[in-house]
Design an enzyme around this catalytic site. Structure first.
Site, PDB file in Angstrom:
ATOM      1  N   ASP A 420       0.979  -1.302  -0.129  1.00  0.00           N
ATOM      2  CA  ASP A 420      -0.039   0.148   0.054  1.00  0.00           C
ATOM      3  C   ASP A 420       0.929   1.321  -0.138  1.00  0.00           C
ATOM      4  OD1 ASP A 420      -2.231   1.597   0.236  1.00  0.00           O
ATOM      5  OD2 ASP A 420      -2.095   1.657   2.444  1.00  0.00           O
ATOM      6  N   LYS A 421       0.179   2.353  -0.219  1.00  0.00           N
ATOM      7  CA  LYS A 421       1.224   3.733  -0.296  1.00  0.00           C
ATOM      8  C   LYS A 421       1.089   4.571   0.910  1.00  0.00           C
ATOM      9  CE  LYS A 421      -0.451   7.332  -2.262  1.00  0.00           C
ATOM     10  NZ  LYS A 421      -0.186   8.274  -0.947  1.00  0.00           N
ATOM     11  N   ARG A 638       4.916  17.150  -5.115  1.00  0.00           N
ATOM     12  CA  ARG A 638       3.686  17.159  -5.995  1.00  0.00           C
ATOM     13  C   ARG A 638       3.391  18.616  -6.256  1.00  0.00           C
ATOM     14  NH1 ARG A 638       0.358  13.410  -1.623  1.00  0.00           N
ATOM     15  NH2 ARG A 638      -1.360  13.833  -2.942  1.00  0.00           N
ATOM     16  N   THR A 718      -2.545   1.393  -4.644  1.00  0.00           N
ATOM     17  CA  THR A 718      -3.008   2.221  -3.703  1.00  0.00           C
ATOM     18  C   THR A 718      -4.505   3.040  -4.372  1.00  0.00           C
ATOM     19  OG1 THR A 718      -2.466   4.711  -2.854  1.00  0.00           O
ATOM     20  CG2 THR A 718      -1.683   3.953  -5.366  1.00  0.00           C
TER      21      THR A 718
END
Length: 1088
Positions: A420-421, A638, A718
């Site tokens: 998972d992230k 991001r 994810t």
């Protein structure tokens, strides 16, 4: 008010008062309107070309796809063989099919599920429920009081080894087949079962304690007489539950009331989709307007809930796992059984089938039964318990818990790691890292410069406004003409910070004062509006990070409601902005915007921020945006592009009119609304580019690099959006800097999937990034082709994955590759993935303990995975392989001696050793040295961590294979023959001397073979050697029935035993020395 108010459940609602709508194991599927599993038109309808797509090869160019398909060769069709009938069908597997069908039919009859249907739930009155519902409890236990003993016995006797010894032990009740004392068979079998039952009982009790801890969490229940405390497991359907702040929602609930005036509440859906950001939910309006909580009982309201749909989040039920090593040993055991039968048949054949040959055959089967050692299972089980104890005692990975003690060696055979992230690789804590204005860039070390610019700008603005009491029109004119004049850096920084502070969906929240009860009163005086008491809540942690950054540089968001927003400047002045329009972020448009009016100047501004791919065509021409976005992405940041556009009053009124008209349209409403909004998104002024970092867990980068060097392929699954998942894959070095990334374009049909798979096939050595929707289409039409291509990638990132999709990907990997898989996660949405894998690892984190409780291993940090696999997994597998083969060698050597003895004495079915000699041989005489192999290690833990490439050899299974098994068979045959023939040649006159010489040489040979197998000595190994030898020497004085005490004290006995032992062991020591010199193992270079 009506007597009956139909209330429809709101998904995932945490509230001040809520109604439990179903049991905990079916959490989160109730929803307003059709649920996630409700019947609805399929998104992926078969298109016209579906019929001829089967006739096309997957490798086609786009041009070829557009042309007539008749020129292409057809794909090979699946072969459908005609089913065999009659006796041939029955012999070739039909009997197995019939047995399976009958068992399935009986199970379906015994476990017939109740038909699910819609429910009517009365608020506060559980007794009015028309049907009986299960308890609201979590159950991770395998058994109950009645099924424990039958279940454990079934799990043991389904293995061929234990079933075989049960049959052998039962045969000793038949006088004609009895060849020894009953205890020589039943005592070892009873010991094995006692150890197994004890271990299972301990594991089951621990699971019971963990379940009890979770089910005993207290919640406030609202009754007619007031509040009472109830356990989570005692919550019933229809109860009104008060969920406090930061408290887990214990079951499906309908959001009825909250202490906030507008009826809004922020909840977290991490148990559904793994995202820990807060999402805004609104209570049912009619119950929110009630004056007090007690009025919920007077309105006679009920919830009509649709029948339960597909449950994507389930905790109930456990998976019984058998490790690959157990399955391999089970196959070797079957091979030993075939050898046992063949040897017995040979002995009867050499007898000439005289007399009752079938009885002799059965007796030979019993005499040679030690070929299959019953101690194999108990030694392996005890070894696994020891490995688990070592893992939990390792100070380098504190807090690690082994919840399944049957598969520790699986950690040493992994090829695929699915992770998972959010909360696993990342902390889900966003930190603002960079602001770029085109000509100047600010990082963590220069944020004080931004703060100075903001302070200067607002101090100048405040002085100008203080001296100018005229109309606000001049500022608007200056604003409209500003782009024509080159702005100062201070002005550009000010505009950028203000845009970031206004363009978002963040809400500041203030806690109630300590000691003040907030029951049904909603007085603002009960709240503390100080900076220390303020927190921010939003649907995205990125937005919270941006607002927190603007606060750190001097522009603070202090208040927000549905119509306005207030900012506080560094000088303490509060600026009020009217929220005219808000355009929320969606994954399709990848941007969001707001239109605000400054109450002090009446200026109207349209602010927008979004991904660079969406904003690049919206902003004015520039020569730096694309390059800087690429630079920030390579840093793992991001990025968001921020822009603005000044609007006049006339422009806004015209837009509002067209926007409202589009929203009222009955046909193509979404398209018309989007078109109106896009009319504003033209030639916007580019203000800045922001970079936010999702902080990784400690040690993620070196851990992923270590696992990659160990030959483990890593897939990230994810629920997050594609851009975020790609960014984290790069920043965590899941995708190396030198690797290309292929982003699988969104596909909705078979034709689109066909073209995109062809495009992907042309790429080489690149990581794959694919969304859940596209993955579903590919798996629907091209499952085998997609899995073949994906397995060739060095890394795969699947975003927007549901828990069901995660589990399906794990199952497909196991099915298509046949390799061992491991899934790791930290949230309840990862449970299905963890349980579908061969080995599950749960991380105890912010998302609760659901994944940890459901996993085989529980850790506290992702970086602990490296040591868990390359150190403990590797050593557990190699130790279990050595232990299993040595135990089989111990049975083979004594069976070889029995065969030689029977052959010499006219193939008589007479046992060579009887009574306590056989029991002692498998227990006190050899058990401790053999079991001490669980302490052996070929390399030090630090060396294994430094050279993870050593892990690659284990995935091929060379430590335990038919090749190594045959080597041990040859060793056993050689040593057994030497010991028996040597004793027969050297015995003098009495048969008792043969037993004494051969058995003593056998014990010494076993002890020396253990010493030959050991690679690194531990002090306990030395103790075990001398302890076993001492036990045997001491027991010689009491075994008058088997040994001549006078003979075993002579020099003759000593030299004969020594000679036989040397001949049986010296050649093997010589071969081992030559092999290490001529063909050393991979680890020997590291230990020399």
């Amino acid at each position: 008010m009506a007597d009956q108010i139909p209330l429809y459940p709101v998904r995932n609602a945490a509230a001040a008062a809520a109604a439990a709508a179903n049991r905990k194991r079916a959490a989160y599927y109730s929803a307003a309107g059709p649920g996630p599993g409700a019947e609805r038109p399929s998104r992926y309808q078969l298109e016209d070309e579906s019929a001829h797509l089967d006739e096309m090869p997957l490798m086609m160019s786009e041009e070829g796809f557009e042309n007539d398909e008749s020129d292409y060769h057809t794909l090979p069709r699946a072969r459908v063989t005609q089913r065999k009938r009659g006796l041939e069908w029955f012999v070739c597997g039909g009997w197995k099919f019939l047995c399976t069908s009958c068992c399935d039919w009986l199970i379906n009859i015994c476990q017939r599920k109740r038909e699910l249907k819609a429910r009517t739930v009365w608020l506060g009155y559980p007794e009015k429920c028309e049907e009986k519902h299960p308890r609201n409890s979590i159950k991770n236990q395998k058994y109950n009081v009645f099924t424990f003993i039958p279940g454990v016995l079934y799990e043991q006797f389904k293995f061929f080894l234990n079933l075989y010894f049960l049959v052998v032990s039962c045969s000793q009740f038949v006088p004609a087949l009895k060849i020894g004392y009953l205890y020589t068979y039943w005592a070892p079998l009873g010991f094995v079962l006692a150890v197994t039952i004890t271990r299972e009982a301990v594991d089951e009790f621990r699971r019971f304690q963990r379940d009890k801890e979770v089910n005993s969490q207290l919640y406030s229940k609202l009754t007619v007489r007031g509040k009472v405390q109830v356990k989570s497991s005692d919550i019933q359907v229809g109860d009104l539950i008060i969920v406090e702040k930061n408290q887990r929602v214990p079951s499906d609930m309908v959001f009825l009331r909250t202490s906030e005036k507008a009826g809004s509440c922020f909840i977290r859906t991490d148990q559904l989709d793994g995202e820990t950001d807060w999402k805004l939910k609104v209570a049912v309006s009619c119950t929110q307007r009630l004056p007090a909580l007690g009025d919920l009982f007077s309105i006679s309201a009920y919830v009509y809930a649709q029948k339960p749909q597909l449950d994507i989040h389930s905790f109930e039920g456990t998976f019984t796992r058998a490790g690959l090593l157990d399955l391999e040993l089970n196959q070797l055991t079957k091979a030993l059984f075939l050898a046992l039968v063949a040897l017995s048949v040979v002995m009867v054949t050499l007898q000439g089938f005289v007399g009752p040959w079938y009885r002799n055959l059965l007796r030979f089967l019993l005499l040679f039964s030690y070929i299959i050692p019953i101690s194999l299972r108990v030694n392996l089980d005890m070894g696994k318990a020891a490995y688990g104890w070592m893992i939990m005692r390792d100070e380098s990975i504190p807090g690690t818990v082994v919840r399944t003690s049957t598969i520790p060696e699986e950690l040493g055979r992994l090829v695929y790691l699915l992770t998972d992230k959010t909360g696993t690789l990342t902390q889900n804590e966003m930190v603002f890292k960079r602001l770029h204005l085109g000509t100047v860039s600010y990082g963590p070390d220069t944020m004080d410069e931004i703060q100075n610019h903001v302070v200067d700008s607002y101090s100048q603005t405040h002085s100008q406004l203080g001296g100018n009491t005229t109309s606000s029109t001049p500022p608007r004119k200056a604003q409209s003409s500003a782009p024509k004049v080159r702005k100062s850096v201070s002005s550009r920084v000010h505009e950028a910070v203000k845009a970031v502070a206004l363009c978002h969906n963040v809400t500041p929240v203030y806690e109630s004062r300590a000691g003040v009860a907030t029951d049904a009163e909603f007085a603002e005086v009960d709240q503390d509006f100080s900076d220390e008491n303020r927190t921010y809540q939003a649907s995205s942690p990125d937005e919270v990070a941006l607002v927190q950054w603007t606060e750190s540089v001097g522009l603070t968001l202090v208040n927000r409601d549905l119509t306005s927003m207030q900012l506080r400047t560094p000088s303490g002045q509060v600026l009020t902005y009217c929220l005219l329009q808000t355009f929320p972020f969606t994954s399709e448009i990848k941007r969001m915007g707001v239109i605000v009016r400054d109450e002090s100047t009446a200026e109207i501004t349209f602010y927008m921020k979004g991904a660079d791919t969406a904003m690049s065509t919206i902003v004015q021409y520039n020569d730096w945006l694309e390059e800087e976005c690429g630079n920030m992405a390579r840093e793992g940041l991001r990025t968001l592009v921020v822009a603005k556009k000044a609007l006049t009053e006339e422009q806004y009124q015209d837009f509002e009119s067209r926007y409202n008209q589009a929203r009222l349209s009955l046909h193509d409403r979404a398209l018309k609304v989007a078109a109106v909004v896009e009319s504003l998104e033209r030639e916007m002024e580019l203000l800045c580019l922001t970079g936010v970092e999702d902080q990784l867990q400690a040690g993620v980068r070196p851990t992923l690099e270590m696992l990659r060097n160990a030959g483990i392929k890593i897939w990230m699954l994810t629920g997050d959006k594609l851009e975020t998942a790609t960014c984290i894959a790069k920043s965590s070095h899941l995708v190396s800097r030198t690797q290309d990334t292929h982003v699988f374009r969104p596909v909705t049909s078979r034709g689109e999937a066909h073209l995109e798979l062809n495009a992907f096939r042309r790429k080489h050595d690149c990581a794959l990034v694919i969304s859940g929707d596209s993955l579903e289409v590919c798996l629907k039409y091209y499952e085998h082709e997609f899995m073949e291509l994906a397995c060739q990638c060095p890394a795969v990132v699947c975003c927007r994955c549901s828990p069901t999709q995660k589990a399906r990907i794990v199952s497909l990997l196991r099915q298509h590759t046949g390799r061992r898989t491991c899934a790791i996660g930290d949230g309840g949405n990862d449970v299905s993935m963890i349980q579908a894998a061969d080995c599950g690892i749960g991380i105890e984190g912010k998302e609760g303990r659901q994944a940890s409780l459901a996993a085989d291993f529980s850790i506290t940090q992702f970086r602990h995975v490296g040591r868990l696999l390359v150190v403990h997994g590797r050593s557990s597998y190699k130790r279990s392989a050595a232990l299993g083969q040595f135990v089989m060698h111990r049975g083979l050597i004594i069976s070889t001696m029995q065969a030689v003895f029977s052959s010499v004495f006219y193939f008589a079915s007479v046992p060579l050793y009887q009574g306590f000699l056989m029991v002692g041989y498998a227990t006190v005489y050899t058990m401790f040295p053999v079991f001490s192999l669980v302490l052996d290690e070929d390399v030090r833990p630090d060396t294994a961590m430094l050279y993870p490439e050593l892990y690659k050899d284990l995935t091929k299974g060379r430590s335990l294979s038919f090749k190594t098994f045959l080597v041990w068979v040859l060793i056993s045959v050689y040593q057994g023959g030497i010991l028996m023939y040597g004793a027969l040649v050297l015995f003098e006159s009495e048969f008792v001397h043969v037993v004494a010489i051969s058995f003593t040489a056998l014990i010494l040979t076993e002890l020396l073979m253990v010493a030959l197998t050991v690679r690194t000595w531990h002090w306990l190994m030395v103790v075990a050697q001398f302890l076993s030898l001492g036990c045997y020497v001491a027991s010689l004085a009491f075994l008058n029935e088997y040994f001549d005490v006078a003979f075993i004290t002579t020099v003759t006995f000593v030299w004969k035993v020594s000679a036989i032992t040397v001949v049986s062991c010296l050649p093997l020591y010589t071969l081992k020395f030559l092999r290490r010199k001529l063909s050393p193992p991979s680890y020997s270079k590291l230990t020399s």
